[in-house]
Design an enzyme around this catalytic site. Structure first.
Site, PDB file in Angstrom:
ATOM      1  NE  ARG A  83      -3.455   2.604   2.192  1.00 19.46           N
ATOM      2  CZ  ARG A  83      -4.452   2.909   2.971  1.00 19.46           C
ATOM      3  NH1 ARG A  83      -4.996   1.991   3.735  1.00 19.46           N
ATOM      4  NH2 ARG A  83      -4.935   4.123   2.992  1.00 19.46           N
ATOM      5  NE  ARG A  92      -7.729   3.691  -0.699  1.00 15.74           N
ATOM      6  CZ  ARG A  92      -7.834   4.236   0.507  1.00 15.74           C
ATOM      7  NH1 ARG A  92      -8.126   3.514   1.549  1.00 15.74           N
ATOM      8  NH2 ARG A  92      -7.670   5.529   0.644  1.00 15.74           N
ATOM      9  CG  ASP A  95      -8.581   1.247   3.675  1.00 15.26           C
ATOM     10  OD1 ASP A  95      -7.744   1.441   4.574  1.00 15.26           O
ATOM     11  OD2 ASP A  95      -9.621   1.912   3.553  1.00 15.26           O
ATOM     12  CG  ASP A  97     -10.500   1.312   7.429  1.00  9.71           C
ATOM     13  OD1 ASP A  97      -9.309   1.633   7.552  1.00  9.71           O
ATOM     14  OD2 ASP A  97     -11.256   1.804   6.571  1.00  9.71           O
TER      15      ASP A  97
HETATM   16  N1  ROI Z   1     -15.015   3.496  -1.738  1.00  6.49           N
HETATM   17  C1  ROI Z   1     -15.462   2.246  -1.799  1.00  6.49           C
HETATM   18  N2  ROI Z   1     -16.472   1.960  -2.630  1.00  6.49           N
HETATM   19  N3  ROI Z   1     -14.936   1.242  -1.050  1.00  6.49           N
HETATM   20  C2  ROI Z   1     -13.921   1.487  -0.190  1.00  6.49           C
HETATM   21  O1  ROI Z   1     -13.451   0.549   0.497  1.00  6.49           O
HETATM   22  C3  ROI Z   1     -13.426   2.789  -0.075  1.00  6.49           C
HETATM   23  N4  ROI Z   1     -12.434   3.099   0.800  1.00  6.49           N
HETATM   24  C4  ROI Z   1     -11.989   4.340   0.949  1.00  6.49           C
HETATM   25  C5  ROI Z   1     -12.522   5.482   0.126  1.00  6.49           C
HETATM   26  C6  ROI Z   1     -11.384   6.088  -0.670  1.00  6.49           C
HETATM   27  C7  ROI Z   1     -13.098   6.515   1.073  1.00  6.49           C
HETATM   28  N5  ROI Z   1     -13.564   5.076  -0.807  1.00  6.49           N
HETATM   29  C8  ROI Z   1     -14.010   3.792  -0.882  1.00  6.49           C
HETATM   30  O2  ROI Z   1     -11.065   4.573   1.862  1.00  6.49           O
END
Ligand code: ROI
Length: 162
Positions: A83, A92, A95, A97
């Site tokens: 990443r 990315r 991610d 979270d």
């Molecule tokens: N948009 C979508 N559809 N899915 C994501 O996981 C995601 N993650 C993010 C941002 C860039 C806000 N947009 C996203 O971090």
């Protein structure tokens, strides 16, 4: 053990493989069991629209890791998967979270729990409700009362687990 939920998102460099690699890493975490995984979903990017569509999923863990130890492990895995921070809300490889950590409500520089945007994100709420339709959020709201307004915003693509 604390039940926690991890949001996974990817839109670069074979996103499906990125999600599978991250799930494998979750399965290897110390003091932790991977206890459920949602289906894989496709979603339009939230944020800049000149980036590929996303794949999203949510994983359920049972863990005795402290929240910041879990966060450290997730951030190390993001780096392991290459990443790079290119731009705010941009594309990315992966991610990871922490969405919920039991009923913990925490506001700090590194970590906000529940994830402060979760109530607005179909790609978090719908997979979460798939795994645990009975879930009650730390503020006392039932997930089932929140999800209907997001119906149709996400495409369920395939099962990832069982
Ligand atoms: N948009 C979508 N559809 N899915 C994501 O996981 C995601 N993650 C993010 C941002 C860039 C806000 N947009 C996203 O971090």
């Amino acid at each position: 053990m604390i039940t926690c939920y991890i949001g996974l998102g990817a839109n670069l460099n074979n996103p499906e493989q990125q999600i599978l690699d991250a799930l494998n890493a979750l399965q290897q975490l110390p003091q932790t069991e991977l206890t459920a995984v949602s289906s894989l979903y496709g979603s339009k990017p939230l944020g800049p629209q000149d980036q590929p569509d996303y794949l999203n999923a949510v994983a359920q863990l049972a863990t005795t890791l402290e929240p910041l130890a879990l966060l450290d492990a997730l951030q190390a895995q993001e780096l392991a998967q290459g990443r790079e921070r290119k731009r705010h809300w941009g594309e990315r490889n992966i991610d990871l979270d922490i969405i919920l950590y039991g009923d913990l409500q925490l506001r700090s520089e590194r970590l906000n729990l529940p994830h402060h945007e979760m109530h607005k994100r179909s790609f978090v709420l719908l997979p979460l409700a798939e795994i645990n339709p009975q879930l009650v959020l730390p503020d006392g709201r039932a997930i089932a009362t929140i999800t209907p307004e997001f119906d149709g915003q996400l495409h369920r693509l395939k099962r990832l687990w069982h």
